[in-house]
Structure formats: structure tokens, C-alpha cells
Design an enzyme around this catalytic site. Structure first.
Site, PDB file in Angstrom:
ATOM      1  N   ALA A  58       0.841  -1.203   0.000  1.00  0.00           N
ATOM      2  CA  ALA A  58       0.000   0.000   0.000  1.00  0.00           C
ATOM      3  C   ALA A  58       0.874   1.251   0.000  1.00  0.00           C
ATOM      4  CB  ALA A  58      -0.922  -0.010   1.205  1.00  0.00           C
ATOM      5  N   HIS A 187       7.073   2.918   1.302  1.00  0.00           N
ATOM      6  CA  HIS A 187       7.536   4.245   0.865  1.00  0.00           C
ATOM      7  C   HIS A 187       9.027   4.173   0.546  1.00  0.00           C
ATOM      8  CE1 HIS A 187       4.346   5.816   3.930  1.00  0.00           C
ATOM      9  NE2 HIS A 187       3.781   5.527   2.778  1.00  0.00           N
TER      10      HIS A 187
END
Ligand code: SF4
Length: 540
Positions: A58, A187
């Protein structure tokens, strides 16, 4: 009622002893008389606890790569992973070339049982061929999901072969959901890939104009970056690339020519900011375009960085004009919001960024925290050397970055860098703790049990959160504001965004909806049963 050590202890007493010990380390009662308040963060969520975190996939595909509009983002995995990360953050985009915006497509290999048993590499290769044939995109990314890692599909090899076959930038990201402890790991993986494979692939050697900058960690949720760019462009800045809201592969390829990198969401993007400084000599400046004071300060700091008297003067003029435009619009909303309180539990930077904007419309934050932050997001960047890497963080590769032989060009002298560091947050950010009021609560990875307990105790007027926890306060008859995707609204950044935010928050208070909601426990007992008479001795 305020939360003090005793009340906190009572709330945590519901946990088994070991869980209580762990959760206690993630919660602080702000006390500014202490030198530093250490908090535990970026560690595994205890199994069984209802967390609001997401997975590494995600963070990689959903947050960082997903908003790049002219690339097709293939999700290699079951359809659920792709659906879950399909524009749910409302990253807006306008294509530069007609038809070159693929964000509205959900592209997935849709793995089935037979792919899990026999492997999915061939299916992925066929999907790349199909994507090239149908869309003819500028570039393609492939993101791995949990099952792909478990069965051992070699997505890097598939991407390599496809690159040779199609002569396109086709890059693969090993961001299987189980890597790391939250989306934060994803990230980092995305930052590594963007630096290794995309930034610097363009052939520009010089910036295209004066004051060329990149905006990093700005995802154009509800149009945020457009509102910020409106002001930046008027001031004469050239935004080369935005990572990654409304971002384009074509712009990011040449991001190495910028003279300054702005960092908005530091949690998700500080890795590449640091690596760009090492590789190309481009400094980064922490900015915050959420809130009026923060926007003014960021614009002033940018002007100071370039040190141009004319830019500094124009910045003041534009600030004065924007304030004159928005202040009268804010007044009626301030009357509605004055004296109210909020919880601000969001992501990895927003939990801090939004507190200033809330304060500017008269709302005090009594509890704040992050879902997936690291200790530096609470305590400040200077704490990074003290953070011990654990097995989970070691699982994410740290790139070894060296100055680019051809393109490394320091943008500031050493003396000027030191001089500026005293005045502006160059290569630095303060954590949340220092700006929180004494007695307020700071909670890392707050779960659903704690959400309910802290709401019952502190009784905030509004709750700001993400999608997973949004409905907990609703069921308690309390308005909530989704600050990951703005609940179909925005922009909230910059000057005009502040007015939108004040309007939406005021609407939450003014709506009569809450008069019609009666939490079930107010009208019905939570448990029902009958008391049976104790049986007489001798009875069966
Ligand atoms: S945790 Fe794994 S299975 Fe779930 S959405 Fe993330 S990648 Fe997909």
C-alpha cells in the site's frame, strides 16, 4: 475529563500485562519540562489488535508510485490488493499528452489458485505485452504483493526481459505487503526505485529556468499541489517535478536539474530527498503548505534560500494579498469552530501538519499521533542516530549513494549552508512532540480500543483520521474528517485550501445529522440475560 497518568493506567489495564507494557511505550503525556520524551514507534503491531496501518505494498504502489499519471502501474497479485490501492487516495491528475493518464485504470494480473501453484511469471510477462499494446505508456511499474513473495516469482527478471523486448522503462518493486511493519516500508522501497531507475534518466543538464524546484511528498490529494503551485508559479518558481501527485515520468526523469527539493510529507519521501542531495548536491527544505502560518513560513524560507531581494519582496506582497483575500472568508467559520477540540491521528506527517490549521480556526488538538511514523517524526530528526535498526527495518535495502560523476553540483557553499541551517529547516524537520501542548496525548499506532476509550474520556468535538478508524467515532455520534483523502473534498493546502478546510469542518459541526444518531448503547443495554435462581441442594 483530562487524561493523566492514573486515567491512562486504567485504560491500559484492560490489556494483558505484556501488551500493556508494550502499548505504554507508544503513548506519551506531553510534558515540556522534560528535555526529551522518547516514544516507541515503527515497531510491529501486536497481533489481534485492530490497527489502522496499511501494508508495504500500500505504501509503495498506493502512496508513492500510484499517483504518477503517465505510467501504467501493474499490481502482480490477487485482485483485492489492486482494488484496495486503486485511486483510494483521490490523487488528482491532468494528462500533459491526451490520453496519457492511466490512474483511472486498475491493472492487475488477478492471480488465481493455479498461478499460486504453478507460478505467475508468465502471466505477468503476458500482461506487460498487453499493456504496451493497448496503452503505449511512457513507462510501466510492477508492484509485488504478499503471495508473489511467498511463491518466489522473480519480478525483477520479468521486468528486465520486458525492458529489452519493448525498449521501455519497466521497473519492478519488491514491496510484498508483509515487508516491514507498515506502509512506511513501502515508501522506502518506492523511493529507492525512483532514485535508481527513474530520476536522472532524462538528458537535461541544466535547469530550464530560474528557481527550479521539485516538490517531494506532495500527492495532490483533492488538488492540493495545484493550489500550492498556483502561488509558486506566480512567484516565479519553476516546478520541475512533483513526487508524486499529478507527477509524470517525463518530468521525474529530469528532476536532477532542480536547485532545491521541497519536502512536504517527510515520512514518505525523506529517503529520496537525502539521496538526491548525496547524488546531485541538491539540498532539501522542509516545507508545510497545510495551514496559513505554515504556508507563509514555507514561502518565506524558500525565498531566503534563493536569497534574491526581489523574490523576498514579491513573496511578502503575494502573502499580503492572499491573506487579505482569505481572512474575511474565514471569519464566519471561526465563529462556528471557536473553542472546540479535535483528535488528529493521521498517517506519518499529517497528524502534525494539520494541528496548525486547526488552531487557526480556533480548534485545539488534545490528542495526536501517527499510524506508521518513526521516532524522528515525534522527537525530531536529530534522534535518527539513536534509532537502533531491527530485523524489520534491516529488511528494507539502504542504497549506497555516491556523487554522480557528471552531474553532482553543490548548489550552496559550505558556509552558506551553515548560515541557512540556523534560519530555515534545511535538511531538517522538527518532530510533533515539541509543538504539542502540555497535558495533551501523543499516541503511536492508536488502535480501535484506545480510540474509543480516549474519545469517551477526552470527548473531542471532531476526530481526524483515515478510512479504517473513521466510522468508530461516527458510531459514537461524533463527526470525523478523513485526512488521507479528504472525504471527496479539498484542496486543503495553501491559502484557499485553508478556507475549504474551515468550511468543511464547520459543516461537520453545523449539520443536524448528529441529532438523529443515537449510539446503540444509549438506548439498549449492551448485554442482555436472565438471572437464574441458584439450584437447591439435591436438585438435578
Ligand atoms: S497485505 Fe498483502 S495481501 Fe493484503 S493488500 Fe497488502 S499486499 Fe495485498
Amino acid at each position: 475529563m483530562a487524561v493523566d497518568e492514573k486515567v491512562l493506567e486504567e485504560i491500559l489495564n484492560s490489556y494483558p500485562a505484556k501488551v500493556k507494557r508494550t502499548r505504554k511505550k507508544h503513548i506519551l503525556l506531553r510534558d515540556s519540562s522534560l528535555d526529551r520524551q522518547e516514544i516507541e514507534a515503527n515497531t510491529r503491531t501486536i497481533p489481534g489488535i485492530m490497527t489502522n496501518r496499511g501494508c508495504a505494498f500500500a505504501g509503495c504502489k498506493g502512496v508513492v508510485l500510484g499517483p504518477i499519471k503517465d505510467m501504467v502501474h501493474i499490481v502482480h497479485g490477487p485482485i483485492g490488493c489492486a482494488y484496495y490501492s486503486w485511486l483510494t487516495r483521490r490523487n488528482k491528475a491532468i494528462p500533459e499528452e491526451p490520453g496519457k493518464n492511466y490512474l483511472t485504470y486498475c491493472v492487475s494480473t488477478d492471480m488465481q489458485e493455479s498461478d499460486i501453484v504453478f507460478g505467475g511469471e508468465k502471466k505477468l510477462a503476458r500482461m506487460i505485452d498487453e499493456v504496451v499494446e493497448i496503452f503505449k505508456p511512457n513507462a510501466i511499474t510492477i508492484s509485488a504483493t504478499c503471495p508473489v513473495g511467498l511463491i518466489g516469482d522473480d519480478i525483477q527478471a520479468v521486468a528486465r526481459a520486458a525492458r529489452q523486448k519493448h525498449g521501455l522503462s519497466i521497473t519492478a518493486y519488491n514491496c510484498e505487503g508483509y515487508k516491514g511493519v507498515s506502509q512506511s516500508a513501502g515508501h522506502h522501497i518506492a523511493n529507492n526505485g525512483l532514485l535508481e531507475w527513474i530520476v536522472g534518466q532524462g538528458d537535461w543538464e541544466e535547469p530550464p529556468g530560474k528557481y527550479t524546484i521539485n516538490m517531494l511528498g506532495e500527492y495532490n490529494i483533492g488538488g492540493d499541489s495545484w493550489e500550492v503551485e498556483r502561488v509558486l508559479k506566480e512567484l516565479g518558481y519553476h516546478v520541475q517535478a512533483t513526487l508524486t501527485g499529478n507527477g509524470s515520468y517525463e518530468d521525474i526523469k529530469n528532476a536532477h536539474v532542480a536547485e532545491l527539493n521541497l519536502v512536504q510529507c517527510h515520512r514518505s519521501i525523506n529517503y529520496i530527498a537525502d539521496m538526491l542531495e548525496k547524488k546531485y548536491g541538491t539540498p532539501w527544505l522542509k516545507v508545510n503548505f497545510i495551514g496559513i502560518r505554515a504556508t507563509c513560513e514555507s514561502l518565506r524560507n524558500m525565498a531566503l534560500y534563493f536569497g534574491d531581494e526581489d523574490l523576498i519582496r514579491r513573496t511578502e506582497e503575494v502573502i499580503a494579498r492572499e491573506l487579505a483575500e482569505i481572512e474575511p472568508q474565514l471569519e464566519p467559520y471561526r465563529k462556528i469552530c471557536a473553542g472546540k477540540t479535535t483528535f488528529c491521528f493521521v498517517g506519518g506527517s499529517r497528524g502534525h501538519h494539520y494541528q496548525g490549521l486547526y488552531e487557526e480556526i480556533g480548534i485545539q488538538t488534545t490528542l495526536a499521533g501517527y499510524e506508521f511514523a518513526h521516532r524522528d517524526d515525534y522527537e525530531g530528526r536529530e534522534v535518527i542516530p539513536d534509532i537502533k535498526p531491527d530485523a524489520d527495518s534491516k529488511n528494507i535495502p539502504e542504497l549506497h549513494v555516491v556523487p554522480d560523476e557528471r552531474r553532482y553540483r553543490p548548489k550552496l557553499s559550505r558556509e552558506r549552508t551553515e548560515e541557512l541551517k540556523d534560519k530555515i529547516p534545511l535538511s531538517n524537520y522538527q518532530g510533533m512532540n515539541i509543538t504539542m501542548k502540555d497535558g495533551s496525548l501523543i499516541v503511536d499506532d492508536m488502535n480501535h480500543y484506545e480510540t474509543e476509550e480516549f474519545i469517551r474520556t477526552l470527548k473531542p468535538d471532531i476526530f481526524s483520521s483515515g478510512i479504517k478508524d473513521k466510522y468508530v467515532p461516527h458510531k459514537m455520534g461524533l463527526p470525523s474528517k478523513q485526512l488521507h483523502n479528504y472525504d471527496y473534498s479539498g484542496p486543503y493546502a495553501g491559502f484557499r485550501g485553508a478556507v475549504n478546510f474551515a468550511r468543511d469542518i464547520s459543516m461537520s459541526f453545523a449539520t443536524p445529522t448528529w441529532n438523529f444518531i443515537d449510539p446503540p448503547w444509549k438506548s439498549r443495554p449492551l448485554l442482555e440475560g436472565t438471572i437464574e435462581k441458584p439450584s437447591q441442594e439435591g436438585e438435578a
